[in-house]
Design an enzyme around this catalytic site. Structure first.
Site, PDB file in Angstrom:
ATOM      1  CG  ASN A  46      -0.463  -0.226   2.038  1.00  0.00           C
ATOM      2  OD1 ASN A  46       0.223  -1.051   2.740  1.00  0.00           O
ATOM      3  ND2 ASN A  46      -1.011   0.532   3.184  1.00  0.00           N
ATOM      4  CD  GLU A  48      -1.325   3.889   4.346  1.00  0.00           C
ATOM      5  OE1 GLU A  48      -0.813   5.271   5.757  1.00  0.00           O
ATOM      6  OE2 GLU A  48      -2.189   3.379   5.097  1.00  0.00           O
ATOM      7  CB  CYS A  57      -5.355  -1.312  -1.448  1.00  0.00           C
ATOM      8  SG  CYS A  57      -6.186  -0.964  -0.702  1.00  0.00           S
ATOM      9  CD  GLU A  59      -4.854  -5.969  -1.702  1.00  0.00           C
ATOM     10  OE1 GLU A  59      -4.782  -4.697  -1.455  1.00  0.00           O
ATOM     11  OE2 GLU A  59      -5.639  -6.839  -1.099  1.00  0.00           O
ATOM     12  CB  CYS A  90     -10.483  -3.790   0.949  1.00  0.00           C
ATOM     13  SG  CYS A  90      -9.962  -2.719  -0.267  1.00  0.00           S
ATOM     14  CB  CYS A  93      -8.891  -4.954  -3.421  1.00  0.00           C
ATOM     15  SG  CYS A  93      -7.764  -3.681  -3.118  1.00  0.00           S
TER      16      CYS A  93
HETATM   17  N1  THU Z   1      -5.741  -1.904   2.392  1.00  0.00           N
HETATM   18  C1  THU Z   1      -4.778  -2.611   1.501  1.00  0.00           C
HETATM   19  O1  THU Z   1      -3.480  -2.655   1.504  1.00  0.00           O
HETATM   20  N2  THU Z   1      -5.485  -3.530   0.637  1.00  0.00           N
HETATM   21  C2  THU Z   1      -6.791  -3.627   1.683  1.00  0.00           C
HETATM   22  O2  THU Z   1      -6.832  -4.231   0.802  1.00  0.00           O
HETATM   23  C3  THU Z   1      -6.984  -3.882   2.726  1.00  0.00           C
HETATM   24  C4  THU Z   1      -6.557  -1.915   3.125  1.00  0.00           C
HETATM   25  C5  THU Z   1      -4.436  -0.521   3.646  1.00  0.00           C
HETATM   26  C6  THU Z   1      -5.525   0.017   2.403  1.00  0.00           C
HETATM   27  C7  THU Z   1      -4.475   1.573   3.534  1.00  0.00           C
HETATM   28  O3  THU Z   1      -3.762   1.822   3.828  1.00  0.00           O
HETATM   29  C8  THU Z   1      -4.921   0.256   4.566  1.00  0.00           C
HETATM   30  O4  THU Z   1      -4.225  -0.674   4.656  1.00  0.00           O
HETATM   31  C9  THU Z   1      -5.251   0.884   5.994  1.00  0.00           C
HETATM   32  O5  THU Z   1      -6.728   0.363   5.505  1.00  0.00           O
END
Ligand code: THU
Length: 135
Positions: A46, A48, A57, A59, A90, A93
């Site tokens: 991920n 941010e 994310c 994925e 999520c 994703c």
């Molecule tokens: N996140 C992912 O990278 N993949 C997912 O499937 C769920 C959430 C990340 C997004 C964010 O940077 C952190 O997890 C907290 O939500």
């Protein structure tokens, strides 16, 4: 990497990917490793952003790496988040993975010890949006 890639190897790659996460705001690093139809393993974490909705994310990072590396189909995928016993992709994703996967594509949900649960895309995203009317 060959078709012999084991779930364990994919888990270890996902853990390495997680170490590269840019998650200073959530402090919730996520790592993904996927094996593509070209035999290569592609990594994602991920990424941010201070403007929170601009982050993304793990994925899509891995999917972007796959597409740019020449892979076109996800054969299997591992996901890990160090702060979750079992990290599952999520909803958004799941749709992104589905674009490059099949109903029987295996997804390995991992914790720090290894693969904890194996599910198929059909299990992760039942009644998925799918149509041949578009495109
Ligand atoms: N996140 C992912 O990278 N993949 C997912 O499937 C769920 C959430 C990340 C997004 C964010 O940077 C952190 O997890 C907290 O939500």
């Amino acid at each position: 990497m060959s078709d012999e890639t084991s779930p364990r190897e994919l888990f270890e790659s996902a853990r390495k990917a997680m170490a590269r996460a840019h998650a200073p705001y959530s402090k919730f690093p996520v790592g993904v490793a996927l094996r593509a139809d070209d035999g290569n393993v592609y990594l994602g974490a991920n990424v941010e952003n201070l403007s929170f909705p601009q982050g993304w994310c793990a994925e899509p990072t891995a999917i972007g790496a796959m597409v740019m590396g020449g892979g076109r189909k996800i054969v299997e995928l591992a996901v890990i988040a160090e702060k979750l016993a079992l990290c599952s992709p999520c909803g958004g994703c799941r749709q992104k993975i589905a674009e490059f996967a099949s109903a029987d594509t295996r997804v390995y949900l991992c914790d720090d010890a290894g693969v904890q649960k194996t599910v198929t895309m059909a299990e992760l995203l039942p009644y998925a949006f799918d149509t041949d009317v578009i495109g």
